[in-house]
Design a protein around this motif. Sequence first.
Motif, PDB file in Angstrom:
ATOM      1  N   VAL A  35       0.845  -1.189   0.000  1.00 43.39           N
ATOM      2  CA  VAL A  35       0.000   0.000   0.000  1.00 43.39           C
ATOM      3  C   VAL A  35       0.883   1.242   0.000  1.00 43.39           C
ATOM      4  O   VAL A  35       1.971   1.242   0.577  1.00 43.39           O
ATOM      5  CB  VAL A  35      -0.993  -0.054   1.191  1.00 43.39           C
ATOM      6  N   GLY A  36       0.444   2.260  -0.709  1.00 44.83           N
ATOM      7  CA  GLY A  36       1.206   3.509  -0.791  1.00 44.83           C
ATOM      8  C   GLY A  36       1.081   4.288   0.506  1.00 44.83           C
ATOM      9  O   GLY A  36       0.212   5.146   0.628  1.00 44.83           O
ATOM     10  N   ASN A  37       1.923   3.956   1.463  1.00 42.78           N
ATOM     11  CA  ASN A  37       1.837   4.492   2.835  1.00 42.78           C
ATOM     12  C   ASN A  37       3.229   5.001   3.199  1.00 42.78           C
ATOM     13  O   ASN A  37       3.933   4.393   4.010  1.00 42.78           O
ATOM     14  CB  ASN A  37       1.392   3.333   3.750  1.00 42.78           C
ATOM     15  N   HIS A  39       4.926   7.309   4.944  1.00 44.46           N
ATOM     16  CA  HIS A  39       5.504   7.541   6.272  1.00 44.46           C
ATOM     17  C   HIS A  39       5.763   6.226   7.004  1.00 44.46           C
ATOM     18  O   HIS A  39       6.694   6.131   7.790  1.00 44.46           O
ATOM     19  CB  HIS A  39       4.580   8.420   7.119  1.00 44.46           C
ATOM     20  N   ASN A 130     -12.608  12.841   3.023  1.00 42.04           N
ATOM     21  CA  ASN A 130     -11.652  12.017   3.775  1.00 42.04           C
ATOM     22  C   ASN A 130     -10.791  11.234   2.784  1.00 42.04           C
ATOM     23  O   ASN A 130     -11.164  10.148   2.360  1.00 42.04           O
ATOM     24  CB  ASN A 130     -12.375  11.033   4.693  1.00 42.04           C
ATOM     25  N   SER A 133     -11.020   8.681  -1.186  1.00 45.30           N
ATOM     26  CA  SER A 133     -11.962   7.553  -1.109  1.00 45.30           C
ATOM     27  C   SER A 133     -13.409   7.980  -0.912  1.00 45.30           C
ATOM     28  O   SER A 133     -14.301   7.507  -1.615  1.00 45.30           O
ATOM     29  CB  SER A 133     -11.583   6.606   0.034  1.00 45.30           C
ATOM     30  N   SER A 281      -2.772  12.170   0.774  1.00 45.30           N
ATOM     31  CA  SER A 281      -2.066  10.928   1.119  1.00 45.30           C
ATOM     32  C   SER A 281      -0.890  10.640   0.209  1.00 45.30           C
ATOM     33  O   SER A 281      -0.044   9.821   0.532  1.00 45.30           O
ATOM     34  CB  SER A 281      -3.028   9.732   1.047  1.00 45.30           C
ATOM     35  N   LYS A 282      -0.857  11.263  -0.960  1.00 46.65           N
ATOM     36  CA  LYS A 282       0.165  10.919  -1.946  1.00 46.65           C
ATOM     37  C   LYS A 282       1.049  12.149  -2.199  1.00 46.65           C
ATOM     38  O   LYS A 282       1.356  12.872  -1.276  1.00 46.65           O
ATOM     39  CB  LYS A 282      -0.520  10.394  -3.214  1.00 46.65           C
ATOM     40  N   GLY A 286       2.353  12.614   1.500  1.00 40.77           N
ATOM     41  CA  GLY A 286       2.202  11.255   2.023  1.00 40.77           C
ATOM     42  C   GLY A 286       1.511  11.189   3.367  1.00 40.77           C
ATOM     43  O   GLY A 286       1.727  10.263   4.134  1.00 40.77           O
ATOM     44  N   GLU A 287       0.650  12.180   3.653  1.00 40.97           N
ATOM     45  CA  GLU A 287      -0.001  12.217   4.976  1.00 40.97           C
ATOM     46  C   GLU A 287      -1.281  11.382   4.939  1.00 40.97           C
ATOM     47  O   GLU A 287      -2.393  11.912   5.071  1.00 40.97           O
ATOM     48  CB  GLU A 287      -0.287  13.670   5.382  1.00 40.97           C
ATOM     49  N   CYS A 288      -1.131  10.089   4.793  1.00 43.21           N
ATOM     50  CA  CYS A 288      -2.265   9.172   4.671  1.00 43.21           C
ATOM     51  C   CYS A 288      -3.175   9.196   5.900  1.00 43.21           C
ATOM     52  O   CYS A 288      -4.392   9.093   5.790  1.00 43.21           O
ATOM     53  CB  CYS A 288      -1.755   7.747   4.483  1.00 43.21           C
ATOM     54  N   GLY A 289      -2.555   9.286   7.067  1.00 50.57           N
ATOM     55  CA  GLY A 289      -3.317   9.201   8.318  1.00 50.57           C
ATOM     56  C   GLY A 289      -4.266  10.362   8.539  1.00 50.57           C
ATOM     57  O   GLY A 289      -5.171  10.277   9.360  1.00 50.57           O
ATOM     58  N   ARG A 290      -4.067  11.457   7.813  1.00 54.14           N
ATOM     59  CA  ARG A 290      -4.958  12.628   7.961  1.00 54.14           C
ATOM     60  C   ARG A 290      -6.296  12.422   7.283  1.00 54.14           C
ATOM     61  O   ARG A 290      -7.243  13.152   7.563  1.00 54.14           O
ATOM     62  CB  ARG A 290      -4.370  13.883   7.287  1.00 54.14           C
ATOM     63  N   ARG A 291      -6.347  11.540   6.289  1.00 54.96           N
ATOM     64  CA  ARG A 291      -7.563  11.366   5.483  1.00 54.96           C
ATOM     65  C   ARG A 291      -8.048  12.720   4.955  1.00 54.96           C
ATOM     66  O   ARG A 291      -9.211  13.087   5.133  1.00 54.96           O
ATOM     67  CB  ARG A 291      -8.678  10.658   6.277  1.00 54.96           C
TER      68      ARG A 291
END
Lengths: 464, 464
Positions: A35-37, A39, A130, A133, A281-282, A286-291
């Motif tokens: 998964v593109g995650n 951090h 969010n 998605s 997130s990308k 890359g701040e995926c956790g922020r949604r």
Amino acid sequence: MSQSLRRMQYAVRGEVVLKADKLAAEGRKITYTNVGNPHAVGQQPITFYRQVLALCDLPASCGVDHPNASQLFPLDVLERARELRGIVGKGGTGSYTNSQGLAGIRKHVAEYILNRDGHSAYEGDIFLTNGASTGIEFILNGLISHDHDAIMIPIPQYPIYSALITKLGGRKIGYELDEELGWTVTEGELQRRLNEAKAKKLNVKGMALINPGNPTGQVLQRKDLEMICRFCARNGILLMADEVYQRNVYVKDRKFISAKKIAVETPGCENLELVSFHSTSKGLIGECGRRGGYMELHCIDPYVQSQIYKLASSALCSGVDGQLMTSLMVKGPAEGSDSYTLFVEEERAIFQSLQRRAKKMVDGLNRIDGITCNQAEGAMYAFPRVIIPQSAVDAAEASDQTPDTLYALSLLEETGICVVPASGFGQKKGRIGFRTTFLPPEDDLEVAIGEMARHHNFFCQKYS
Amino acid sequence: MSQSLRRMQYAVRGEVVLKADKLAAEGRKITYTNVGNPHAVGQQPITFYRQVLALCDLPASCGVDHPNASQLFPLDVLERARELRGIVGKGGTGSYTNSQGLAGIRKHVAEYILNRDGHSAYEGDIFLTNGASTGIEFILNGLISHDHDAIMIPIPQYPIYSALITKLGGRKIGYELDEELGWTVTEGELQRRLNEAKAKKLNVKGMALINPGNPTGQVLQRKDLEMICRFCARNGILLMADEVYQRNVYVKDRKFISAKKIAVETPGCENLELVSFHSTSKGLIGECGRRGGYMELHCIDPYVQSQIYKLASSALCSGVDGQLMTSLMVKGPAEGSDSYTLFVEEERAIFQSLQRRAKKMVDGLNRIDGITCNQAEGAMYAFPRVIIPQSAVDAAEASDQTPDTLYALSLLEETGICVVPASGFGQKKGRIGFRTTFLPPEDDLEVAIGEMARHHNFFCQKYS
């Protein structure tokens, strides 16, 4: 138990990943490339963003107005936090916002789009979401009403499309990207698939376009984008342009061009209904956790837009943290401000490293005998094809697995590397492959490629 | 355009609120009492929570490890932030988490449930969600497959249930709460509605229970909860216990008891399938903008649970900010720590003020001739009934509105107070009313009640 939920597949967190989690819980070292995650595998957050966010959350007396605040925070950070606190309003980050998101932040997004495309955007057409998605789900929810409502999706595609279409009870019409042609699509292919759908009495409502591509990494050229936009406009198909990798273009001869820009500039696209998606997130964030993320509605019927608004309202609003990050994404520190030099350095380091890793991963895969991989012009993934012995294919079939699931599980067990079987994204019949991110740190990536080579030989010998 | 989306209603942000937004944009002062959004109307955030959150987001060198950090942050805040940073892991708050949420935070939730109920909870059964809303949607999504799948919902109810059931294409079976009996429900009523549903060949899959009640404010007693849990267990109905107001109980002779505790302690409930929801948006926290919350699955079939996991995966994860707030909600500062005294003072001030405002609002409404309102034992709302002239009812019908929409729009235009028509929540045929929060500051509340009285007279005279 809902049948459509039961049928829904989401490979990015599917069987192979669940197995990896189990091995990790047993103490095994797992290299997650499913998964593109960024951090999670070592990319550092950009300092300016995090400092502003922290000051937006802290009560003024403990933060922006604290007498010692300037000992911890640069002045431009304090200023930017004050601006955002003004936009958030008296209720602060703990309040629900407008269902579409904070108007001031939607203005920042509109300014960003204007600067990017050279065409105006209007904050009333922006929805803060969010990640991408929820935006994608809102639109699919609006489009799919019956089991004869269909959405065209690329093959291969990012599985949120197939998963949500299945969940919503709609039909997927795959259009194939051509691996030989660098994962582009031809007009002939689009028309053929549309004709097939019509012959089945399906009502094609929308089409997903992922540019730069996920999992395939191609960056589309203007002529391809024009063809796609015209095709959708001509056929009354709403175009969903997934552009979350717009900052992730690594090759000199390609440039990201937005579908919105094409829609505005191309004759024949005047009535194109278009929704574009972006995400925090990308990119280089890359701040995926922020949604965090947004979607822009272009040429969408106001009644339909009011229904989308109602849908957004039923979840109240997207997280304020993600909304703030969206503002920061589209509006970094001003040139010459205290934070600017560090910000530019951090961004450049992330970009250059991603660029090196994209090349390293693809080159490394292509050096393995029996693996071939197109260049990753953009995004965060390589999507190689693997050649494996027929007996492995037979063994997979005998155990009711796809061959690439057998391959990915074997890779996981043998090396601890967690990839996603290509069948989870869809691929041409007979093709076998996987998707891997190129996000692990450069040294780890080197090791991972070596391990992939070792496993490939092991696997082929085991089944030869 | 999806027909079920078109049919979906969400009154809390419906017609009256859109009109209020329009008036606000024109410069009119609006008192929003349509939604439980405490910070937006003046409630201050709890300092400890915000300080810990800020330190979780800041890079260590700018935060927990900064040499001047202790000038801005108490020591126990720094400690708690370090603990949470450990749970979040190396990827920090910018990473996607496990689809169910961070395991360490789910452990905190399980400990909280154990302390609350005296019965163990297991972190594997906890899902961290964006507010309670996404959890509710996951479960309804799992339950509703066909248009003969039905969910029992209280009348009146919080409209997320009716909205999502409609969106998902299922059927709502209303069971009436009895206003004369303090908004409780009788077993006879439940059985009657179930029988009616069966007679229509509907398959009743689930039941929503909101305790403390929204919009009705009642706090259910043990005997009522036992009856409801037994009824669901006996009939194979999954119980959805919406317990987001569990900290909001204002009267001495009522105490919140969780459905989980009842399920474990009550003979006949051994097989009760139960999902309980909680949120960081309510309680004494009111951090709506974080979109934090959790759901606990109890006695849910492991296969079904795996499908819920898949659904959670398709949105990747809930926001990390909301996950952290959920941990803070269930685990405040330790007794005796630097922040403890301030924390207790802040919580007490919020609770006592809510308690005073609940009484003030209900007493004030009851003093108006033609308005009656049950006591708000808990939650954040008063749900009065209004008596209006028959000619007003006729006028509403003539303009294709519900009488209480006519009333609420008139109240808005005349006073700037934005309430939600009771018909948006559902009510007994012939009843006319509205829901108002009692969240505005105490002085404003006094003024609002005066204005409501003035408007009621105005309205009745206009239509008499």
